[in-house]
Scaffold this active site. Sequence first.
Site, mmCIF file in Angstrom:
data_model
loop_
_atom_site.group_PDB
_atom_site.id
_atom_site.type_symbol
_atom_site.label_atom_id
_atom_site.label_comp_id
_atom_site.label_asym_id
_atom_site.label_seq_id
_atom_site.Cartn_x
_atom_site.Cartn_y
_atom_site.Cartn_z
ATOM 1 N N ASP A 167 0.623 -1.116 0.048
ATOM 2 C CA ASP A 167 0.037 0.049 0.129
ATOM 3 C C ASP A 167 0.749 1.165 0.012
ATOM 4 O O ASP A 167 2.063 1.159 0.535
ATOM 5 C CB ASP A 167 -0.798 0.064 1.302
ATOM 6 C CG ASP A 167 -1.990 -0.948 1.168
ATOM 7 O OD1 ASP A 167 -2.266 -1.711 0.349
ATOM 8 O OD2 ASP A 167 -2.687 -1.120 2.393
ATOM 9 N N ASP A 168 0.254 2.427 -0.450
ATOM 10 C CA ASP A 168 0.955 3.685 -0.043
ATOM 11 C C ASP A 168 2.336 3.965 -0.574
ATOM 12 O O ASP A 168 3.126 4.510 0.000
ATOM 13 C CB ASP A 168 0.866 3.933 1.458
ATOM 14 C CG ASP A 168 -0.533 3.924 1.880
ATOM 15 O OD1 ASP A 168 -1.626 4.040 1.230
ATOM 16 O OD2 ASP A 168 -0.648 3.495 2.995
ATOM 17 N N CYS A 203 -8.471 1.493 -0.091
ATOM 18 C CA CYS A 203 -7.812 0.273 0.114
ATOM 19 C C CYS A 203 -8.771 -0.977 -0.038
ATOM 20 O O CYS A 203 -8.293 -1.898 -1.023
ATOM 21 C CB CYS A 203 -7.539 0.266 1.737
ATOM 22 S SG CYS A 203 -6.551 -1.111 1.947
#
Length: 190
Positions: free
Chosen positions: A30-31, A66
């Site tokens: 993620d991210d 997400c």
Amino acid sequence: MLVLTFTLLTCFSIRETVSVKSNIVFVLTDDQDLMLGGQIPIVKTNKLIGDKGMLFNSMYVASPLCCPSRSSILTGKYVSSHKAYNNSIVGGCSSPEWQKTQEVDAFPVYMKKQSYTTFFAGKYLNQYGFPATGGVLHIPPGWDWWNGLVGNSRYYNYHLSVNGTKEAHGSDPDNDYLTDLIVRYYIKRR
Ligand SMILES: *[C@@H]1O[C@H](CO)[C@@H](O)[C@H](O)[C@H]1NC(C)=O
Ligand SMILES: *[C@@H]1O[C@H](CO)[C@@H](O)[C@H](O)[C@H]1NC(C)=O
């Protein structure tokens, strides 16, 4: 003659796909965006993958959120079809309905049908493993080895479902840091 050639080629390509089955490693992070600077701490990853030539210059997502995005990866569907609209259970994230209608048809199920041995470790869907979503007993279909994190992104003080058994982890850097634990469990599988 043409027909024969075609048949031979077909047989050959079918044999190829059946006998030489590739291993597949799927890494989901993620991210990794510019604003959060998510690439900066992962020095080894950049070195081992980026510097070796595997650079992705374009990126496409069905949703930047997400759980909807993870649900799209699992099902191959847009949010409007898999109906995980946000990161909450009422929004469809790992909800009983999602499990009943979408998870049963997600890609690990098809990997299993192709006789793959499947191994999962780490964060799954944000609401995974809580009582309202079936608890740690719930192992998504298709996975042989299941090491699913309860809830969302934690590296210390978390619970895992290890093949459906709850495992508690504290804050000892040598024993509990999730990323290292995943590596150990992956090595142990053999
Ligand atoms: C999540 O989606 C559901 C269903 O559309 C909605 O009822 C709920 O308000 C949403 N929650 C958030 C935090 O956006
Ligand atoms: C998890 O299940 C797999 C497949 O059945 C098994 O081989 C493995 O030993 C199990 N792992 C643990 C830690 O129980």
